[in-house]
Design a protein around this motif. Structure first.
Motif, PDB file in Angstrom:
ATOM      1  N   PHE A  48     -25.872 -58.495  12.199  1.00 58.88           N
ATOM      2  CA  PHE A  48     -26.393 -57.017  12.230  1.00 58.88           C
ATOM      3  C   PHE A  48     -27.970 -57.003  12.558  1.00 58.88           C
ATOM      4  N   ALA A  49     -28.180 -56.225  13.229  1.00 57.77           N
ATOM      5  CA  ALA A  49     -29.527 -56.040  13.785  1.00 57.77           C
ATOM      6  C   ALA A  49     -30.804 -56.085  12.711  1.00 57.77           C
ATOM      7  N   ASN A  50     -30.600 -55.844  11.579  1.00 51.03           N
ATOM      8  CA  ASN A  50     -31.677 -55.890  10.728  1.00 51.03           C
ATOM      9  C   ASN A  50     -31.001 -55.732   9.106  1.00 51.03           C
ATOM     10  N   PRO A  51     -31.864 -56.391   7.917  1.00 47.86           N
ATOM     11  CA  PRO A  51     -31.305 -56.493   6.753  1.00 47.86           C
ATOM     12  C   PRO A  51     -30.737 -55.182   6.230  1.00 47.86           C
ATOM     13  N   ARG A  52     -31.301 -53.924   6.552  1.00 48.37           N
ATOM     14  CA  ARG A  52     -30.605 -52.924   5.951  1.00 48.37           C
ATOM     15  C   ARG A  52     -29.374 -52.602   6.461  1.00 48.37           C
ATOM     16  N   SER A  53     -29.041 -52.657   7.673  1.00 51.66           N
ATOM     17  CA  SER A  53     -27.763 -52.413   8.114  1.00 51.66           C
ATOM     18  C   SER A  53     -26.708 -53.484   7.487  1.00 51.66           C
ATOM     19  N   LEU A  54     -27.307 -54.725   7.452  1.00 57.52           N
ATOM     20  CA  LEU A  54     -26.730 -55.635   6.861  1.00 57.52           C
ATOM     21  C   LEU A  54     -26.176 -55.611   5.236  1.00 57.52           C
ATOM     22  N   ALA A  55     -27.075 -54.935   4.405  1.00 56.54           N
ATOM     23  CA  ALA A  55     -26.974 -54.665   3.125  1.00 56.54           C
ATOM     24  C   ALA A  55     -25.935 -53.427   2.966  1.00 56.54           C
ATOM     25  N   ARG A  56     -26.129 -52.589   3.852  1.00 56.72           N
ATOM     26  CA  ARG A  56     -24.901 -51.315   3.859  1.00 56.72           C
ATOM     27  C   ARG A  56     -23.717 -51.993   4.179  1.00 56.72           C
ATOM     28  N   ALA A  57     -23.505 -52.729   5.167  1.00 55.28           N
ATOM     29  CA  ALA A  57     -22.152 -53.396   5.363  1.00 55.28           C
ATOM     30  C   ALA A  57     -21.562 -54.144   4.113  1.00 55.28           C
ATOM     31  N   ALA A  58     -22.284 -55.069   3.561  1.00 53.78           N
ATOM     32  CA  ALA A  58     -22.167 -55.708   2.402  1.00 53.78           C
ATOM     33  C   ALA A  58     -21.576 -54.788   1.478  1.00 53.78           C
ATOM     34  N   VAL A  59     -22.312 -53.808   1.049  1.00 56.51           N
ATOM     35  CA  VAL A  59     -21.850 -52.800   0.216  1.00 56.51           C
ATOM     36  C   VAL A  59     -20.302 -52.021   0.473  1.00 56.51           C
ATOM     37  N   THR A  60     -20.265 -51.741   1.590  1.00 54.95           N
ATOM     38  CA  THR A  60     -18.870 -51.545   2.325  1.00 54.95           C
ATOM     39  C   THR A  60     -17.833 -52.460   2.075  1.00 54.95           C
ATOM     40  N   GLU A  61     -18.302 -53.619   2.332  1.00 57.64           N
ATOM     41  CA  GLU A  61     -17.393 -54.838   2.429  1.00 57.64           C
ATOM     42  C   GLU A  61     -16.770 -55.100   0.728  1.00 57.64           C
ATOM     43  N   LEU A  62     -17.778 -54.918  -0.127  1.00 58.15           N
ATOM     44  CA  LEU A  62     -17.546 -55.284  -1.502  1.00 58.15           C
ATOM     45  C   LEU A  62     -16.626 -54.220  -2.132  1.00 58.15           C
ATOM     46  N   GLN A  63     -16.460 -52.997  -1.632  1.00 49.12           N
ATOM     47  CA  GLN A  63     -15.586 -51.892  -2.254  1.00 49.12           C
ATOM     48  C   GLN A  63     -15.695 -52.064  -3.740  1.00 49.12           C
ATOM     49  N   GLY A  64     -17.075 -51.867  -4.221  1.00 48.47           N
ATOM     50  CA  GLY A  64     -17.211 -51.580  -5.404  1.00 48.47           C
ATOM     51  C   GLY A  64     -17.344 -53.038  -6.549  1.00 48.47           C
ATOM     52  N   ALA A  65     -16.929 -54.008  -5.755  1.00 47.42           N
ATOM     53  CA  ALA A  65     -16.855 -55.310  -6.698  1.00 47.42           C
ATOM     54  C   ALA A  65     -18.323 -55.588  -6.857  1.00 47.42           C
ATOM     55  N   THR A  66     -18.411 -56.371  -7.854  1.00 53.91           N
ATOM     56  CA  THR A  66     -19.808 -56.927  -8.386  1.00 53.91           C
ATOM     57  C   THR A  66     -20.046 -58.274  -7.525  1.00 53.91           C
ATOM     58  N   LEU A  67     -21.492 -58.150  -7.112  1.00 45.14           N
ATOM     59  CA  LEU A  67     -21.803 -59.230  -6.188  1.00 45.14           C
ATOM     60  C   LEU A  67     -22.176 -60.410  -7.038  1.00 45.14           C
ATOM     61  N   VAL A  68     -21.523 -61.451  -6.903  1.00 46.34           N
ATOM     62  CA  VAL A  68     -21.620 -62.624  -7.729  1.00 46.34           C
ATOM     63  C   VAL A  68     -22.711 -63.694  -7.075  1.00 46.34           C
ATOM     64  N   PRO A  69     -23.741 -64.178  -7.653  1.00 44.03           N
ATOM     65  CA  PRO A  69     -24.752 -64.880  -7.195  1.00 44.03           C
ATOM     66  C   PRO A  69     -24.359 -66.223  -6.622  1.00 44.03           C
ATOM     67  N   ILE A  70     -24.797 -66.809  -5.737  1.00 42.81           N
ATOM     68  CA  ILE A  70     -24.382 -68.282  -5.276  1.00 42.81           C
ATOM     69  C   ILE A  70     -25.028 -69.285  -5.992  1.00 42.81           C
ATOM     70  N   GLN A  71     -24.130 -70.121  -6.687  1.00 45.41           N
ATOM     71  CA  GLN A  71     -24.695 -71.107  -7.638  1.00 45.41           C
ATOM     72  C   GLN A  71     -25.290 -72.364  -6.645  1.00 45.41           C
TER      73      GLN A  71
END
Length: 142
Positions: free
Chosen positions: A117-140
């Motif tokens: 992705f060109a920038n973090p904003r577009s990356l974050a939007r794509a992640a939200v789309t990919e998550l499809q409502g799922a909760t983001l689980v932090p990396i341990q």
């Protein structure tokens, strides 16, 4: 009548390669001094344009999820930070989304690791789309 021998073919090939190398060197010398990247003196080659500075911060609601991004001097791998010294943190609903800046200035995340992705904003939007409502689980990390 001269026949094409292995030796003559090799000599002709070497001559062609030498001519191509000389042409490339001449072109490099004649190229303008305005390079796309700048020397970063870290031993990693050149830094892509804008890599020494963090992208603009953002805070918005996208598809019902709050996404935020901002410079973070403590973010990055092993203290290196994304963009060599300027880290960046992206959050989805308050949970950190692991992001990384590539050498060419593009961005990837743990959610979209093979898509840039060109920038973090577009990356974050794509992640939200990919998550499809799922909760983001932090990396341990250990």
């Amino acid at each position: 009548m001269s026949e094409l021998t292995r030796r003559r073919a090799l000599i002709a090939g070497a001559g062609t390669l030498a001519a191509l190398g000389a042409a490339a060197a001449a072109q490099a010398i004649a190229a303008p001094a305005d390079h796309a990247g700048t020397a970063d003196h870290s031993g990693h080659g050149t830094t892509p344009p804008g890599a020494g500075t963090a992208p603009a911060p953002f805070d918005e609601v996208y598809k019902g999820r709050r996404i935020q991004g901002a410079a973070d001097p403590h973010a990055g791998h092993g203290g290196h930070g994304a963009g060599h010294g300027v880290g960046y943190t992206v959050r989805v609903d308050g949970e950190e989304l692991h992001v990384m800046r590539n050498a060419d200035g593009t961005w990837i995340s743990v959610v979209n690791h093979y898509e840039t992705f060109a920038n973090p904003r577009s990356l974050a939007r794509a992640a939200v789309t990919e998550l499809q409502g799922a909760t983001l689980v932090p990396i341990q990390t250990s």
